[in-house]
Design an enzyme around this catalytic site. Sequence first.
Site, PDB file in Angstrom:
ATOM      1  N   ASP A 186      -4.219   6.950  -8.614  1.00 42.12           N
ATOM      2  CA  ASP A 186      -4.359   6.286  -7.325  1.00 42.12           C
ATOM      3  C   ASP A 186      -5.452   5.518  -7.758  1.00 42.12           C
ATOM      4  O   ASP A 186      -6.132   5.579  -9.019  1.00 42.12           O
ATOM      5  CB  ASP A 186      -4.833   7.031  -6.270  1.00 42.12           C
ATOM      6  CG  ASP A 186      -3.170   8.103  -5.586  1.00 42.12           C
ATOM      7  OD1 ASP A 186      -2.680   7.608  -5.708  1.00 42.12           O
ATOM      8  OD2 ASP A 186      -3.913   9.288  -5.419  1.00 42.12           O
TER       9      ASP A 186
ATOM     10  N   ASP B 268       1.654   3.779  -1.728  1.00 39.48           N
ATOM     11  CA  ASP B 268       1.910   4.851  -0.200  1.00 39.48           C
ATOM     12  C   ASP B 268       1.565   3.956   0.484  1.00 39.48           C
ATOM     13  O   ASP B 268       1.313   3.978   1.790  1.00 39.48           O
ATOM     14  CB  ASP B 268      -0.019   5.837  -0.823  1.00 39.48           C
ATOM     15  CG  ASP B 268      -0.133   6.897  -2.178  1.00 39.48           C
ATOM     16  OD1 ASP B 268       0.855   6.992  -1.936  1.00 39.48           O
ATOM     17  OD2 ASP B 268      -1.250   6.796  -2.282  1.00 39.48           O
TER      18      ASP B 268
END
Length: 198
Positions: free
Chosen positions: A145, A179
Amino acid sequence: MSFKKALFLAIIVIVIDQVSKIYIKTHFAIDDFIKVMNLEWFRIHFIENDGMAWGVELPGDYGKLILTLFRIIAVGGILYWLHDSVKKKGSAILIVAIALILAGAVGNIIDSVFYGVIFNDSHGQVATLFSDQPYGTWFHGKVVDMFYFPVWKGYLPDWIPFWGGNYFTFFNAIFNVADAAISVGVGLLILFNKKVFK
């Protein structure tokens, strides 16, 4: 929209997701960050997680494996849903939304399945692609991420129930392209639910 165009959209998102993750893994160590255009509220901040939203983990040695296998099965279901929606001439919004959800799911599965065996550890060092000393095993990779938007940080007013007086960051989640694709896809389904689910 045709099935081929929907798959092409999904592939483009997957490629962007993987290029961004590989760049971060090979240029940042865990918790390294930069401010984009020197802005406090837009950062590239490298973290890794085991693959569930908000850092939730399944307990035990097989938790990660179960999660990854479940995701692979779910992708099969999403792919069928996409094919069926095209076949039934679903709206373009529905097909784009499903393609984005599919791309996001596949993007994070790639991390989980392969990253543990193609990268070494990122703690205190920049990882090497195709390392001789991988940090994990098949199906036990960590999801990369990097996008962080801490729009506001500070203490909440005391009059707010439960959280009043506590230090708070809005928006505190760190996420990736996959995401974002899932979130946009789900958002489209919610916003246009009357049009896509006739």
